[in-house]
Scaffold this motif. Structure first.
Motif, short mmCIF file in Angstrom:
data_model
loop_
_atom_site.label_atom_id
_atom_site.label_comp_id
_atom_site.label_asym_id
_atom_site.label_seq_id
_atom_site.Cartn_x
_atom_site.Cartn_y
_atom_site.Cartn_z
N ILE A 161 0.81 -1.20 0.36
CA ILE A 161 0.16 0.15 0.23
C ILE A 161 0.72 1.26 -0.12
CG2 ILE A 161 -1.76 1.61 0.78
CD1 ILE A 161 -2.88 -1.37 2.23
N THR A 162 0.90 2.01 -0.95
CA THR A 162 2.00 3.29 -0.64
C THR A 162 1.21 4.43 -1.00
OG1 THR A 162 1.69 3.52 -3.34
CG2 THR A 162 3.63 1.93 -2.02
N TYR A 163 1.71 5.67 -0.84
CA TYR A 163 0.88 6.85 -1.11
C TYR A 163 1.65 8.09 -1.14
CZ TYR A 163 -1.62 4.80 2.47
OH TYR A 163 -2.49 3.89 3.46
N ASN A 164 2.23 7.53 -3.07
CA ASN A 164 3.13 9.04 -3.45
C ASN A 164 3.90 8.27 -3.67
OD1 ASN A 164 0.46 11.23 -3.73
ND2 ASN A 164 2.43 13.10 -2.74
N ASP A 165 3.78 6.65 -3.92
CA ASP A 165 5.15 5.42 -3.99
C ASP A 165 5.45 5.50 -2.91
OD1 ASP A 165 3.97 5.30 -6.89
OD2 ASP A 165 5.43 6.55 -8.09
N GLN A 166 5.51 5.86 -2.00
CA GLN A 166 6.08 5.46 0.10
C GLN A 166 5.08 4.84 0.61
OE1 GLN A 166 9.13 6.70 -0.39
NE2 GLN A 166 8.57 7.51 -1.89
N GLN A 167 5.44 4.58 1.38
CA GLN A 167 4.65 3.26 2.34
C GLN A 167 4.41 4.43 3.23
OE1 GLN A 167 4.79 -0.03 2.50
NE2 GLN A 167 5.94 0.27 -0.08
N TYR A 168 3.46 3.81 4.19
CA TYR A 168 2.40 5.08 4.87
C TYR A 168 3.96 5.12 6.46
CZ TYR A 168 -0.64 5.62 9.05
OH TYR A 168 -1.55 6.38 9.82
N SER A 169 2.95 6.47 7.03
CA SER A 169 4.65 7.08 7.50
C SER A 169 3.46 7.62 9.17
CB SER A 169 5.47 7.64 7.27
OG SER A 169 4.37 9.13 6.60
N ILE A 173 7.52 16.37 -3.34
CA ILE A 173 6.48 15.55 -2.98
C ILE A 173 6.47 14.40 -2.35
CG2 ILE A 173 3.58 15.99 -3.41
CD1 ILE A 173 3.94 17.86 -5.75
N LYS A 174 6.99 13.44 -3.17
CA LYS A 174 6.93 12.03 -2.92
C LYS A 174 7.40 12.16 -1.66
CE LYS A 174 6.57 9.61 -7.59
NZ LYS A 174 7.63 8.96 -8.63
N SER A 205 4.85 4.69 -11.97
CA SER A 205 5.32 5.49 -11.21
C SER A 205 4.29 6.91 -11.18
CB SER A 205 6.84 5.93 -11.25
OG SER A 205 7.68 7.25 -10.13
N THR A 206 4.44 7.46 -10.14
CA THR A 206 2.98 8.55 -10.53
C THR A 206 3.64 9.58 -10.46
OG1 THR A 206 1.96 7.43 -7.62
CG2 THR A 206 1.34 9.52 -8.46
N PRO A 207 3.52 11.06 -11.38
CA PRO A 207 3.54 11.87 -12.16
C PRO A 207 3.63 12.57 -10.77
CG PRO A 207 1.31 11.70 -12.60
CD PRO A 207 1.89 10.00 -12.31
N LEU A 208 5.03 12.93 -9.95
CA LEU A 208 4.90 13.78 -8.48
C LEU A 208 6.12 14.36 -8.82
CD1 LEU A 208 1.95 12.96 -6.03
CD2 LEU A 208 2.23 14.58 -7.91
#
Length: 770
Positions: free
Chosen positions: A243-251, A501-502, A494-497
């Motif tokens: 599960i990723t948020y802007n290709d990053q893990q939850y924090s 921001i990621k 990959s998310t276009p950001l």
């Protein structure tokens, strides 16, 4: 001239399509419904009326369109029932054309105009066609008379309130992706054996800012579990997948970016709508904002949600009359959107609401999504109007993924695998029937029919239809072979950001909305306002007053001139010690079990520190706890004729107050340790009874092996202190008890006051959050 007028009148009253586009909508309609639509007679206009109006208004009604229109949520919301797909025309100016025809009951979409043609959409609930035609404009007063009924024409009812567009500040856009998400629970058997149960089996999907994703499926399909995993509310070792948020893990940083609305409306019943949202703003908004700015933000949310009418009304609950169900749900949503979250999760937001209010809630979610926020919601069985409001859809069945994609294309997909409704029905109802394995009124795919015929067993067929288990396996297999691989490839992109921001999602710094002192102050006044209704209720005041009057009458102007009279009056003092130990214990025992849901919800959102909550919760009760004992003692003390000095009266008051606070600490500790009320009340009953028996009045010579119990009893220490205050000038020994300075008893009560509360605090820290 007459021929021109006649041709225009015919053009006004008859369909004149320039192009007819048939959207795929796999419903089967009877011949009768196609031949004879149900029209509203009150909207009919005769051709002669139209001809007369045309003569008088034709010169001023000519208009020319300039390019196409942009299809938006607003335009699709103006349809009675939206078409399955959300597609738009080109870009350009907008010109509204409304045609007066016999089919005026239908709501035509006139926002999109291209090349002088007004694009109109008829209701796809009955025909499923899109018509493009040329029409005349009308004066505003005539438009009000002739335009058909639609969702936007529904009068603003008291329940739904007035809808207003959201005006929120820009926030961090979050692209949510999840791949092969699994979740298992361990079921403990009667013996030492354990069993694993799969709740979710490889769920994949994505949702972007500006979109509303609906999680749909029958009860027990795993909707709430998936929502909790996506919202970071479930983090256990039995979870698999990504599960990723802007290709990053939850924090933990994401807690301040995520709003989570639970299915149950967890609110304080005695607070008003305005107080509830104001306290949430003071606790959750950043420290950089002043108190006035936070209060203004709360007022803005009230206005945006259409809650002005009920802002001074109490929320209410099971025993308190308050706002309506739709208003309660909007307050819960307001509690989350007040922080301007990037992602908003909602669990069954329309549960228990009527169709109109449910529609308003979903439209509210659309408005929120339009501000570039990501919205994910579970939905059980939406109406057809609600179904067409969603951008994306996930259909779950027994924890498996049956469909993920655009909601408008769901019917197309299931038709492509051979599952189509044989009668006109709500798309959501059709999808839930499939998820349950119910093939009644649904065409059976040839592949599945062949499989059933070849199997020809009791497991394969039921009343000539495939069993739910066989249908479920077919749907899961069909999705995995046709769509799953392509979906997973899209999720790998990959998310276009920007990288900045990621990486901002990875920030681990936790920021509180208020300092510890501010949190304590806010929670103190919130607790005082919430519980003053209980403490000052006529039922409780009457209970205390009646008890005091009965005691005053039984010990009316008692004297201590003889040992027997002194012993009788000592009985009154012991009863006071027992009553003000028993009463607070069973009041405080319900504190944390009743507020556990609220505490769990607010701690999961990082609204405040647990220490600030605990200190505010325990100290806000002290002013309220002092009122009833004062009322009680004023009545009993003078009616019973106890020692008539100022020092004795106030010392008696302080001793009783110490006893109350110590007993309350015991109740808090039991309630925090045993959150189950039945077990907590059972333990409290046994403990209070043991303390009462060891209090020194019933048994004077306690056996040595159990004499330690009296030193744990606040009844024992309170009784000795009351005897000293009343009879220290009469005799050093009263009722076999030697009266000393009272320092030991006062110290013991002080230790109980703090000791029991520390036990309660550490018990709360062990409580699971989420």
């Amino acid at each position: 001239m007459s021929s021109n007028i006649q041709s225009k009148s015919i053009q006004t009253s008859l369909w004149s399509p320039l192009s007819i586009q048939q959207d795929f909508f796999p419903f089967s309609f009877g011949k009768r419904s196609m031949e004879k639509p149900n029209l509203n007679l009150g909207l009919w206009r005769t051709q002669s009326d139209q001809l007369a109006e045309m003569k008088s208004q034709m010169p001023s009604e000519a208009s020319t369109a300039e390019g196409g229109g942009i299809h938006s949520r607003k335009s699709s919301r103006q349809m009675v029932v939206a078409s399955p797909g959300r597609s738009g025309g080109g870009s350009g100016g907008k010109n509204t054309h409304i045609r007066k025809t016999r089919s005026a009951q239908m709501k035509f979409e006139l926002d999109d105009v291209g090349s002088g043609a007004a694009l109109s959409r008829a209701s796809s609930a009955s025909l499923g066609f899109s018509f493009s035609f040329t029409g005349f404009t009308m004066p505003p007063d005539e438009i009000a008379d002739s335009r058909p009924f639609s969702d936007d024409d529904i009068p603003e009812d008291i329940e739904a309130g007035t809808r207003k567009k959201f005006q929120t500040e820009p926030t961090l856009p979050i692209y949510l992706k999840f791949t092969e998400v699994t979740y298992k629970i361990i079921i403990k058997g009667m013996t030492t054996s354990t069993e694993e149960k799969d709740i979710l089996n490889g769920i994949s999907g994505a949702v972007n800012p500006g979109e509303v994703l609906a999680l749909m499926g029958p009860s027990g399909s795993g909707k709430t579990t998936l929502l909790s995993l996506l919202g970071g509310r479930l983090t256990v070792p039995s979870t698999g997948g990504s599960i990723t948020y802007n290709d990053q893990q939850y924090s933990k940083f994401l807690k301040s970016r995520i709003g989570f609305v639970t299915q149950d409306d967890v609110l304080f019943p005695h607070l008003t709508v305005k107080e509830t949202l104001t306290y949430a703003a003071l606790l959750r908004l950043p420290k950089t904002l002043t108190k006035q700015e936070k209060e203004k933000r709360a007022a803005d949310v009230i206005r945006e949600l259409g809650l002005e009418r009920c802002q001074d009304t109490m929320i209410g609950g099971s025993f308190v009359r308050g706002v309506s169900g739709g208003e309660r749900k909007r307050v819960c949503i307001g509690n989350e959107i007040i922080i301007n979250p990037s992602v908003l999760f909602l669990d069954e937001p329309t549960s228990g609401l009527d169709s109109t209010t449910a529609l308003r809630i979903i439209e509210l979610l659309q408005d929120i999504a339009e501000t570039e926020k990501t919205v994910v919601t579970t939905i059980h069985q939406p109406s057809s109007r609600l179904f067409h409001k969603f951008d994306k859809l996930i259909l779950l069945g027994k924890g498996s993924l049956l469909y993920f994609g655009k909601a408008s294309e769901a019917m197309v997909y299931f038709s492509s695998i051979g599952c189509s409704p044989m009668i006109a029905m709500n798309p959501a109802e059709f999808l839930l029937d499939l998820a349950n394995g119910n093939m009644n009124e649904v065409s059976v795919p040839s592949e599945l029919a062949d499989r059933v015929q070849l199997g020809n067993s009791q497991r394969e067929t039921k009343n000539g239809k495939p069993t739910p288990a066989v249908v479920h396996d077919y749907l899961v297999e069909a999705y995995e072979t046709r769509v799953a691989e392509e979906t997973k490839k899209e999720l790998m992109i990959s998310t276009p950001l920007d990288e900045e921001i990621k990486s901002s999602v990875q920030t681990m710094k936790r920021e509180w909305g208020a300092s510890w002192r501010e949190q304590y102050s806010i929670l103190f006044w919130r607790g005082l306002k919430e519980r003053q209704h209980d403490y000052f209720s006529w039922l409780r005041i009457t209970q205390v007053l009646v008890t005091a009057v009965i005691l005053g009458l039984l010990w009316w102007q008692s004297s201590v001139h003889s040992p027997k009279e002194l012993d009788d009056q000592a009985g009154l003092l012991f009863f006071i010690a027992v009553f003000w130990a028993f009463f607070p214990v069973f009041t405080a025992i319900f504190t944390f079990p009743q507020e556990r849901a609220m505490l769990n919800k607010e701690r999961a959102a990082d609204m405040y520190r647990l220490s600030a909550y605990f200190m505010a919760r325990t100290t806000s009760d002290l002013p309220l706890d002092l009122f009833l004992p004062m009322l009680f003692l004023v009545v009993v003390y003078f009616m019973a004729g106890l020692r008539q000095t100022v020092d004795s009266f106030f010392l008696t008051m302080i001793i009783v107050f110490l006893c109350i606070v110590a007993a309350q600490g015991l109740g808090l500790a039991i309630g925090a340790t045993l959150t189950d009320l039945k077990r907590a009340t059972t333990l409290a009953s046994v403990t209070v009874m043991a303390f009462m028996l060891a209090g020194g009045y019933f048994v004077k010579d306690v056996p040595i092996f159990i004499s330690w119990l009296r030193y744990l009893s606040f009844n024992y220490h309170t009784y000795r202190l009351l005897l000293k205050v009343q009879y220290e000038t009469i005799s050093p020994v009263i009722d076999g008890i030697r009266l000393d300075s009272g320092l030991k008893e006062a110290t013991a009560l002080g230790i109980m006051v703090f000791g029991y509360r520390l036990l309660a605090y550490f018990s709360l820290r062990r409580m699971k959050v989420g």
